[in-house]
Each structure stands twice: as structure tokens, then as C-alpha cells.
Scaffold this motif. Sequence first.
Motif, PDB file in Angstrom:
ATOM      1  N   VAL B  12       0.648  -1.357   0.423  1.00 31.55           N
ATOM      2  CA  VAL B  12       0.170  -0.402  -0.246  1.00 31.55           C
ATOM      3  C   VAL B  12       1.198   1.530   0.199  1.00 31.55           C
ATOM      4  O   VAL B  12       0.708   2.253  -1.016  1.00 31.55           O
ATOM      5  CB  VAL B  12      -0.922   0.299   0.901  1.00 31.55           C
ATOM      6  CG1 VAL B  12      -1.452   1.203   1.480  1.00 31.55           C
ATOM      7  CG2 VAL B  12      -1.936  -1.007   1.573  1.00 31.55           C
ATOM      8  N   CYS B  13       1.679   1.229   0.991  1.00 29.55           N
ATOM      9  CA  CYS B  13       3.099   2.702   0.771  1.00 29.55           C
ATOM     10  C   CYS B  13       3.505   2.786   0.223  1.00 29.55           C
ATOM     11  O   CYS B  13       3.792   3.972  -1.461  1.00 29.55           O
ATOM     12  CB  CYS B  13       3.538   1.828   2.237  1.00 29.55           C
ATOM     13  SG  CYS B  13       3.328   2.384   3.475  1.00 29.55           S
ATOM     14  N   VAL B  16       1.284   3.926  -3.410  1.00 26.49           N
ATOM     15  CA  VAL B  16       0.250   5.189  -2.831  1.00 26.49           C
ATOM     16  C   VAL B  16       1.283   6.267  -3.096  1.00 26.49           C
ATOM     17  O   VAL B  16       1.479   7.238  -4.090  1.00 26.49           O
ATOM     18  CB  VAL B  16      -0.229   5.498  -1.682  1.00 26.49           C
ATOM     19  CG1 VAL B  16       0.107   7.112  -0.961  1.00 26.49           C
ATOM     20  CG2 VAL B  16      -1.306   5.218  -0.918  1.00 26.49           C
ATOM     21  N   VAL B  17       2.880   5.877  -3.271  1.00 25.25           N
ATOM     22  CA  VAL B  17       4.511   6.422  -3.751  1.00 25.25           C
ATOM     23  C   VAL B  17       4.620   6.735  -5.084  1.00 25.25           C
ATOM     24  O   VAL B  17       4.605   7.700  -5.733  1.00 25.25           O
ATOM     25  CB  VAL B  17       5.232   6.099  -2.923  1.00 25.25           C
ATOM     26  CG1 VAL B  17       6.701   6.665  -4.023  1.00 25.25           C
ATOM     27  CG2 VAL B  17       5.727   6.794  -1.662  1.00 25.25           C
ATOM     28  N   SER B  34       1.879  17.062  -2.518  1.00 23.72           N
ATOM     29  CA  SER B  34       2.848  15.757  -2.785  1.00 23.72           C
ATOM     30  C   SER B  34       3.029  14.951  -1.361  1.00 23.72           C
ATOM     31  O   SER B  34       3.694  14.438  -1.017  1.00 23.72           O
ATOM     32  CB  SER B  34       3.875  15.633  -4.647  1.00 23.72           C
ATOM     33  OG  SER B  34       4.195  16.242  -4.047  1.00 23.72           O
ATOM     34  N   TRP B  37       0.776  13.728   1.166  1.00 26.08           N
ATOM     35  CA  TRP B  37       0.956  11.702   0.973  1.00 26.08           C
ATOM     36  C   TRP B  37       2.295  12.091   0.831  1.00 26.08           C
ATOM     37  O   TRP B  37       2.485  10.553   1.466  1.00 26.08           O
ATOM     38  CB  TRP B  37       0.747  12.347  -0.213  1.00 26.08           C
ATOM     39  CG  TRP B  37      -0.802  12.810  -0.238  1.00 26.08           C
ATOM     40  CD1 TRP B  37      -1.252  13.957  -0.994  1.00 26.08           C
ATOM     41  CD2 TRP B  37      -2.182  12.155  -0.089  1.00 26.08           C
ATOM     42  NE1 TRP B  37      -2.662  13.978  -0.970  1.00 26.08           N
ATOM     43  CE2 TRP B  37      -3.210  12.662  -0.499  1.00 26.08           C
ATOM     44  CE3 TRP B  37      -2.151  10.891   0.538  1.00 26.08           C
ATOM     45  CZ2 TRP B  37      -4.448  12.305  -0.058  1.00 26.08           C
ATOM     46  CZ3 TRP B  37      -3.812  10.558   1.017  1.00 26.08           C
ATOM     47  CH2 TRP B  37      -4.863  11.885   0.845  1.00 26.08           C
ATOM     48  N   LEU B  38       3.591  11.879   0.483  1.00 24.14           N
ATOM     49  CA  LEU B  38       4.454  11.674   0.487  1.00 24.14           C
ATOM     50  C   LEU B  38       5.701  11.045   1.638  1.00 24.14           C
ATOM     51  O   LEU B  38       5.628   9.944   2.192  1.00 24.14           O
ATOM     52  CB  LEU B  38       5.502  11.811  -0.745  1.00 24.14           C
ATOM     53  CG  LEU B  38       5.518  11.561  -2.487  1.00 24.14           C
ATOM     54  CD1 LEU B  38       6.081  12.782  -2.521  1.00 24.14           C
ATOM     55  CD2 LEU B  38       5.329  10.275  -2.880  1.00 24.14           C
ATOM     56  N   THR B  40       3.092  10.604   4.491  1.00 22.79           N
ATOM     57  CA  THR B  40       2.824   9.358   5.647  1.00 22.79           C
ATOM     58  C   THR B  40       3.187   8.125   4.881  1.00 22.79           C
ATOM     59  O   THR B  40       3.056   7.372   6.133  1.00 22.79           O
ATOM     60  CB  THR B  40       1.084  10.253   5.249  1.00 22.79           C
ATOM     61  OG1 THR B  40       1.494  11.343   5.580  1.00 22.79           O
ATOM     62  CG2 THR B  40       0.885   9.825   6.397  1.00 22.79           C
ATOM     63  N   SER B  41       3.227   8.386   3.897  1.00 23.83           N
ATOM     64  CA  SER B  41       3.839   6.893   3.066  1.00 23.83           C
ATOM     65  C   SER B  41       5.418   6.452   3.652  1.00 23.83           C
ATOM     66  O   SER B  41       5.227   5.616   4.069  1.00 23.83           O
ATOM     67  CB  SER B  41       3.765   7.305   1.862  1.00 23.83           C
ATOM     68  OG  SER B  41       2.921   7.008   0.776  1.00 23.83           O
ATOM     69  N   MET B  44       4.649   5.198   7.264  1.00 21.78           N
ATOM     70  CA  MET B  44       3.726   4.436   7.366  1.00 21.78           C
ATOM     71  C   MET B  44       5.187   3.291   7.419  1.00 21.78           C
ATOM     72  O   MET B  44       5.279   1.687   7.456  1.00 21.78           O
ATOM     73  CB  MET B  44       2.956   4.514   6.348  1.00 21.78           C
ATOM     74  CG  MET B  44       1.853   4.853   7.106  1.00 21.78           C
ATOM     75  SD  MET B  44       0.656   4.702   8.360  1.00 21.78           S
ATOM     76  CE  MET B  44      -0.652   4.583   7.821  1.00 21.78           C
ATOM     77  N   PHE B  45       5.551   3.471   6.003  1.00 20.17           N
ATOM     78  CA  PHE B  45       6.659   2.426   6.096  1.00 20.17           C
ATOM     79  C   PHE B  45       7.467   1.552   6.371  1.00 20.17           C
ATOM     80  O   PHE B  45       7.552   0.845   6.993  1.00 20.17           O
ATOM     81  CB  PHE B  45       6.918   2.732   3.873  1.00 20.17           C
ATOM     82  CG  PHE B  45       8.321   1.713   3.312  1.00 20.17           C
ATOM     83  CD1 PHE B  45       7.643   0.733   2.902  1.00 20.17           C
ATOM     84  CD2 PHE B  45       9.384   2.153   3.977  1.00 20.17           C
ATOM     85  CE1 PHE B  45       8.535   0.013   2.438  1.00 20.17           C
ATOM     86  CE2 PHE B  45      10.561   1.225   3.432  1.00 20.17           C
ATOM     87  CZ  PHE B  45       9.785  -0.164   2.375  1.00 20.17           C
ATOM     88  N   ALA B  74      -3.159   7.711  10.680  1.00 21.02           N
ATOM     89  CA  ALA B  74      -3.675   7.268   9.590  1.00 21.02           C
ATOM     90  C   ALA B  74      -4.811   9.080   9.982  1.00 21.02           C
ATOM     91  O   ALA B  74      -5.368  10.167   8.627  1.00 21.02           O
ATOM     92  CB  ALA B  74      -4.684   6.386   9.297  1.00 21.02           C
TER      93      ALA B  74
END
Lengths: 237, 127
Positions: B12-13, B16-17, B34, B37-38, B40-41, B44-45, B74
Amino acid sequence: MEKVLVLIPAYNEGTRIAAVVKRVQGVVPDYDILVVNDGSSDNTAEEAAVAGARVVSHPFNMGYGVAIQTGYKYAHAEGYDFIAQIDGDGQHDPVYIPRLLEPVIKGKTDFAIGSRFLEVDSYEPSLARRIGMAFFRKIVSYITSTRITDSTSGYQAFSRDVIRFFTTEVFPCDYPDADMLITLHLAGFRIMELPVRMYSNVEGKSMHSGLKPFYYIFKMLLSIFVTLLRKRNSIGR
Amino acid sequence: MPIRQEIFAILVCIGVVIFIIDLVRRRRLREEYSVLWLATSAIMFFLVVKYEWLEALTAFIGAGLPTTTLFIFAIIFLMLISVQFSTKISKLTNQVKDLAQDNALLRSEIEHFRRRGGSGLSDSEEG
């Protein structure tokens, strides 16, 4: 001789705007009249122009505050010394324009606001509205140390310095009344209240209908709070 | 964390990236939007790969399960995105207001000059 603009914001006032313009011309024939047509869907602009006013039309409806600020920008660009402002729905009696302008022109104040509560012949708003008005006039009077009885009045007259000040981003376009007076006070402008006659709106059209009064109270309290939090130099002239 | 859950979270990470970078590449998303979003990904990763970090963070904030921590962050991320959009919309509203006012004033001036016959502007010139 001083250059004075009578500013009339109007939205869907096609049936009344010509009469308002004519009445203003009858009272102050030497002053220019500007009608800011706030994206009306009727013939407000045409009626105002035929009656002899200069008309500026918004491409779409943006609200009362934006309409009057457009008028201030016009006045600033055209080099007017003073503005007298009345509503386009005929509620404000134009006879009081010279009386409002007089202390501003003579330099006794920077901003004159007309109060319906100082004139015995004016109409009485509804009870709920009177309670709201009383609440905000207490706050404004306390903060500005000036007795203000009608902080929501759109019947105003002010000087070139205030015109310029209102063209900037400090002007609260969303319901400009109590917070606008506090902003003026914090910026060092002198405020004076004078009696004017206001009539009730015969068609009952109001900007305070539905859920708007609740938003108005919330917005005004928040706006007054953050205005007081701002540093004076950030709202200086 | 079960290996299936870990692989799914990593995919998922990465997805999304790739999706966000592709949107920027196709100029469908501006670089400034961006960033959140980046970031957060990426966070999370690392939390999924370095599971001990996620456990430490879970213990730090007092959550019961590591997955709860991921959900909390999230939601925080979605709130930050919403605030970013709100501030941008406020700015755009002011810009639209200023543009509409300028448009109205200029149009009035053009019409005024036309009526006086002193502008020399034609319909095509006004555009």
C-alpha cells in the motif's frame, strides 16, 4: 470643493434602486453616486444606470461586504475624499447623508455611523435581532470606549484614510459590522455615532434568515476575539 | 505483525508513492500537495518495516495495539490534509474575490469610456 461619493450596494433591487438613486440625487445633487450591483439576476444595473448612477457590476453574487469593498476600491482609485454609504433597499433615508458627512468633512471624526436607535421615528427590529444587537453593541462600546447603539448599521460616512484602509485585507468582507468598528478603533480611527431614520424592509428580505444568525454570532465572536489577539501594528494604517 | 499484514502494508505504501509521483509527473497534482502524502507513506513504510519502532511508539502514546497506532496516525494525516485544503481554499476565495472586484471595476471603466466615445476600444480588443 471636496469630492464625495455616495455608495449604494444592491442585490436584486431592480424595483427600488431607481427610486433610491433619485432620492439621493434630490438630497445631494452635487455628489457622484455609485451603485455596486452584486451579481443581481434582475435589472438592477440597468435601472440604476438609467436613474443616473455610475454602476459597477460583479460577475456573480459575492455578498454585501465584498460589494461595499468594491465601492471603496473604486473610490480609492478615483481619488474621492469622502464616502457616504447607504443600502440599496430603501431602508435608509438619504436625508441624513449631509448630517452624517458633516463631522467627517469638518475633521471631527474619521468614521460616522448612523444609528436607528437614536432617532425616534425609526422602525424597531424583531426581538431576537434586538437581543443580538444589544449583545454586540455592549462588546463594541466596551472595547472602543465609545457609545455605539447600532453596530450593524450600514448607513455610514467616512474619510479618505478610512477608504484606503478598507481596501486592504483587514476589511472583514463577511458581515462587516462589530468587528469592523473594533478594527477601526485599534487602527486609531475616531468613530462617531449619529441619529438616522431607517424604515423597515417592506419585502422582508434579510441577510439574517435561516441558520445565518447562528453563523453570524459565531463568526462575529471569533472575529472580535482574533482581532483583539492581533498585534496593533498588523492592523495599523 | 503477521507477514501477510506486513506485505500488504508495504505494498500500500509503495503503491501510494508511485501513484502520487505519477500524478505529479502528469501535472495532475502540484508538488506542494504531494509533500504530506509522500511523507505519510514514508513514515508508514518505516513503521511497518521497523516494527520495534511501531511498538515503541504504541507504548509511548499509550495505545493498545500497533495497528491502532497506525489508524491514529492515518486519521491525524487526513486531518492535516483537510486543514491544508481549508487554508488553500481560504486563500483562493480571497484571490477570486479580488479578481472579481478588479474585473467589475475594469468592465465599468471600459463601458464608461465607450459611452463617452473616448476609449477607441472595440469588442475584439476587449476580448
